[in-house]
Design a protein around this motif. Structure first.
Motif, PDB file in Angstrom:
ATOM      1  N   TYR A  58       0.839  -1.196   0.000  1.00 43.26           N
ATOM      2  CA  TYR A  58       0.000   0.000   0.000  1.00 43.26           C
ATOM      3  C   TYR A  58       0.873   1.245   0.000  1.00 43.26           C
ATOM      4  N   GLY A  59       1.911   1.215   0.824  1.00 39.55           N
ATOM      5  CA  GLY A  59       2.775   2.382   0.920  1.00 39.55           C
ATOM      6  C   GLY A  59       3.770   2.504  -0.214  1.00 39.55           C
ATOM      7  N   VAL A  60       4.453   1.398  -0.543  1.00 39.11           N
ATOM      8  CA  VAL A  60       5.515   1.454  -1.552  1.00 39.11           C
ATOM      9  C   VAL A  60       4.945   1.735  -2.938  1.00 39.11           C
ATOM     10  N   THR A  61       3.715   1.297  -3.187  1.00 39.86           N
ATOM     11  CA  THR A  61       3.075   1.561  -4.485  1.00 39.86           C
ATOM     12  C   THR A  61       2.774   3.042  -4.682  1.00 39.86           C
ATOM     13  N   ALA A  62       2.516   3.759  -3.595  1.00 46.07           N
ATOM     14  CA  ALA A  62       2.007   5.129  -3.687  1.00 46.07           C
ATOM     15  C   ALA A  62       2.861   6.073  -4.535  1.00 46.07           C
ATOM     16  N   PRO A  63       4.188   6.164  -4.312  1.00 45.81           N
ATOM     17  CA  PRO A  63       4.950   7.124  -5.128  1.00 45.81           C
ATOM     18  C   PRO A  63       4.972   6.756  -6.605  1.00 45.81           C
ATOM     19  N   THR A 113      -5.031  -0.764  -3.238  1.00 46.94           N
ATOM     20  CA  THR A 113      -5.228   0.346  -2.300  1.00 46.94           C
ATOM     21  C   THR A 113      -4.051   1.317  -2.339  1.00 46.94           C
ATOM     22  N   GLY A 114      -2.853   0.805  -2.622  1.00 44.01           N
ATOM     23  CA  GLY A 114      -1.702   1.705  -2.733  1.00 44.01           C
ATOM     24  C   GLY A 114      -1.843   2.679  -3.882  1.00 44.01           C
ATOM     25  N   SER A 115      -2.458   2.222  -4.964  1.00 42.62           N
ATOM     26  CA  SER A 115      -2.672   3.105  -6.115  1.00 42.62           C
ATOM     27  C   SER A 115      -3.779   4.120  -5.868  1.00 42.62           C
ATOM     28  N   MET A 116      -4.610   3.869  -4.852  1.00 47.25           N
ATOM     29  CA  MET A 116      -5.672   4.807  -4.481  1.00 47.25           C
ATOM     30  C   MET A 116      -5.376   5.442  -3.128  1.00 47.25           C
ATOM     31  N   ALA A 117      -4.099   5.565  -2.808  1.00 48.44           N
ATOM     32  CA  ALA A 117      -3.698   6.080  -1.503  1.00 48.44           C
ATOM     33  C   ALA A 117      -3.710   7.607  -1.497  1.00 48.44           C
ATOM     34  N   ASN A 246      -3.399   2.739  11.437  1.00 48.87           N
ATOM     35  CA  ASN A 246      -3.682   1.512  10.694  1.00 48.87           C
ATOM     36  C   ASN A 246      -3.064   0.283  11.342  1.00 48.87           C
ATOM     37  N   GLY A 247      -1.826   0.411  11.808  1.00 48.19           N
ATOM     38  CA  GLY A 247      -1.119  -0.754  12.319  1.00 48.19           C
ATOM     39  C   GLY A 247      -1.642  -1.265  13.639  1.00 48.19           C
ATOM     40  N   LEU A 248      -1.906  -0.366  14.582  1.00 48.93           N
ATOM     41  CA  LEU A 248      -2.348  -0.783  15.915  1.00 48.93           C
ATOM     42  C   LEU A 248      -3.858  -0.774  16.054  1.00 48.93           C
ATOM     43  N   ALA A 363       4.708   6.127   1.872  1.00 52.05           N
ATOM     44  CA  ALA A 363       5.259   4.774   1.909  1.00 52.05           C
ATOM     45  C   ALA A 363       5.824   4.470   3.291  1.00 52.05           C
ATOM     46  N   ALA A 364       6.496   5.449   3.890  1.00 47.49           N
ATOM     47  CA  ALA A 364       7.001   5.262   5.247  1.00 47.49           C
ATOM     48  C   ALA A 364       5.846   5.053   6.225  1.00 47.49           C
ATOM     49  N   HIS A 365       4.755   5.789   6.021  1.00 39.63           N
ATOM     50  CA  HIS A 365       3.555   5.629   6.854  1.00 39.63           C
ATOM     51  C   HIS A 365       3.093   4.174   6.853  1.00 39.63           C
ATOM     52  N   GLN A 366       3.030   3.566   5.669  1.00 37.40           N
ATOM     53  CA  GLN A 366       2.516   2.212   5.559  1.00 37.40           C
ATOM     54  C   GLN A 366       3.520   1.169   6.034  1.00 37.40           C
ATOM     55  N   ILE A 367       4.802   1.440   5.862  1.00 33.22           N
ATOM     56  CA  ILE A 367       5.810   0.529   6.409  1.00 33.22           C
ATOM     57  C   ILE A 367       5.718   0.523   7.939  1.00 33.22           C
ATOM     58  N   GLY A 368       5.550   1.712   8.508  1.00 37.78           N
ATOM     59  CA  GLY A 368       5.348   1.782   9.957  1.00 37.78           C
ATOM     60  C   GLY A 368       4.109   1.020  10.393  1.00 37.78           C
TER      61      GLY A 368
END
Length: 424
Positions: A58-63, A113-117, A246-248, A363-368
């Motif tokens: 989701y995150g890495v796809t965004a940029p 979802t990454g493409s619609m982030a 999202n994560g917690l 992308a950092a947001h989603q990795i976190g």
């Protein structure tokens, strides 16, 4: 005679609906984990791993998606993304092993979802608006919250009454239903309709169209941003944002509440209330971002979130009580209120490349979020409780507050030969 609204508002409205449709799966894992565990005996940790793959993609796809939107157009990428979400959710009903969720929940839905982030929302706001950019970004960001609000009670209801498979098909159908609207009404750029963006000056001229491959443009923006200390501060703070939303809470609040004896439908209802206040908080944050130093807003948001998380272990119980409602309201107002000021800082610091740079920050947001989703699942499996995860998230929020403040000094700004326009 009444004036017709600027077409930019129509485009924003269609984008909002598309974001709602793409957000269906964001409501699903927390509501589906317990039914899947009951049927197959899969551990929370194994299912959390599939969600982590989703969040990373989701995150890495965004940029790259932001660059692809520049290259191939908004409607093409958005329609393809919604189709991937529908495929991933629909095919998940055939899962017989937790590894199958890695393909459906993880890869297919992660790419969709990454493409619609948030980069999609930032592209709409930056292309179609010169004025009210922060406000529009707040509204579009709230689309994800609205999706959670719409789908979470529905997914939870169907999972409890008719089974998790029908709940998954509901998500798939909702994503597909939005595709015709996107193809019909989502215009890529105002100049494609011989228009200027909303609030553009009389001498506005369309910016030059980007050239080169999407991947090279995305990586070039990352190389340039990586030399600027502010990028790393924003990325680290936004990683913590993802970890603590999202994560917690997004993934593990329902299982945690279930551990304390609360019914899953009740816990899902509380998360839906988070979505209600998320909409209000994000739109208000967009309005404030147009008027207040974005750094001050971020410091306040992360601090309040940290206070909420440190209190959560004492608030969870089998019943809903006033203190829990207060937590839900505050956390909801704060959920993605961080997005408009973060987008504004990316635009201010990185100028023309701001949207793609924000894609990398996201992308950092989603990795976190992915790390937190998996780690919290392991904590639960190993200790029988989520307490350590909640307290760790609280400590990280204080770090994010500090990082958000230090991105501001002039020495952290990217050098530019000429001032970059606020928006395109």
């Amino acid at each position: 005679m009444s004036r017709r609204p600027h077409p930019a508002w129509v485009v924003a409205a269609v984008a909002f609906v598309a974001l709602v449709g793409a957000a269906g799966f964001r409501a699903a894992p927390g509501a589906l984990m317990v039914p899947l565990q009951d049927e197959f005996g899969w551990s929370i940790g194994s299912m959390s791993f599939a969600v982590s793959i989703n969040l990373v993609l989701y995150g890495v796809t965004a940029p790259f998606a932001a660059a692809l939107m520049d290259r191939f157009g908004l409607r093409t990428i958005a329609a393809g993304a919604l189709t991937l979400v529908a495929l991933g959710s629909g095919l998940s009903i055939f899962a017989t092993q937790s590894a199958h969720l890695v393909v459906t929940w993880g890869v297919l839905i992660g790419l969709g979802t990454g493409s619609m982030a948030m980069a999609f929302a930032a592209t709409i706001a930056n292309r179609w608006f010169v004025q009210r950019t922060g406000f529009v970004m707040g509204i579009l960001t709230a689309g994800g919250a609205a999706g959670q609000l719409v789908f979470l009670p529905v997914v939870s209801y169907f999972a409890g009454v008719a089974g998790w498979r029908l709940a998954s098909l509901v998500i798939a159908g909702a994503a597909l239903a939005v595709v015709p609207l996107v193809l019909r009404h989502l215009t890529d750029r105002p100049e494609d309709r011989d228009l200027a963006p909303y609030g553009a000056p009389d001498d506005w001229t369309p910016p030059a169209r980007p050239t080169g491959g999407a991947a090279s443009r995305a990586l070039s923006a990352l190389r340039g941003a990586s030399t600027v200390p502010a990028f790393w501060g924003l990325a680290a703070a936004f990683a913590i944002c993802g970890a603590t939303t999202n994560g917690l809470i997004g993934i593990h609040f329902i299982p945690s509440a279930h551990d304390h004896g609360m019914a899953e439908t009740t816990a899902a209802g509380l998360l839906a209330v988070v979505g209600i206040f998320d909409i209000a908080g994000t739109i208000a944050s967009g309005w404030l971002t147009d008027r207040v130093d974005p750094r001050l807003l971020l410091v306040g948001y992360y601090t309040f979130r940290g206070v909420g998380l440190v209190m959560l272990p004492a608030l969870l119980s089998a019943t809903v009580h006033p203190s829990m409602i207060a937590f839900i309201v505050v956390y909801g107002l704060d959920w993605v209120a961080t997005v408009p000021p973060t987008v504004a800082l990316c635009r201010e610091i990185f100028g023309d490349a701001g949207t793609i740079v924000f894609g990398w920050v996201f992308a950092a947001h989603q990795i976190g979020a992915a790390v937190a989703a998996f780690a919290a699942g392991v904590v639960r499996d190993e200790t029988g409780s989520y307490t350590i995860a909640w307290l760790g998230g609280s400590a990280l929020c204080l770090v994010a507050a500090a990082l958000s403040w230090v991105v501001g000094p002039a020495g952290t700004r990217a050098p530019r030969a000429e001032p970059a326009p606020a928006v395109h």
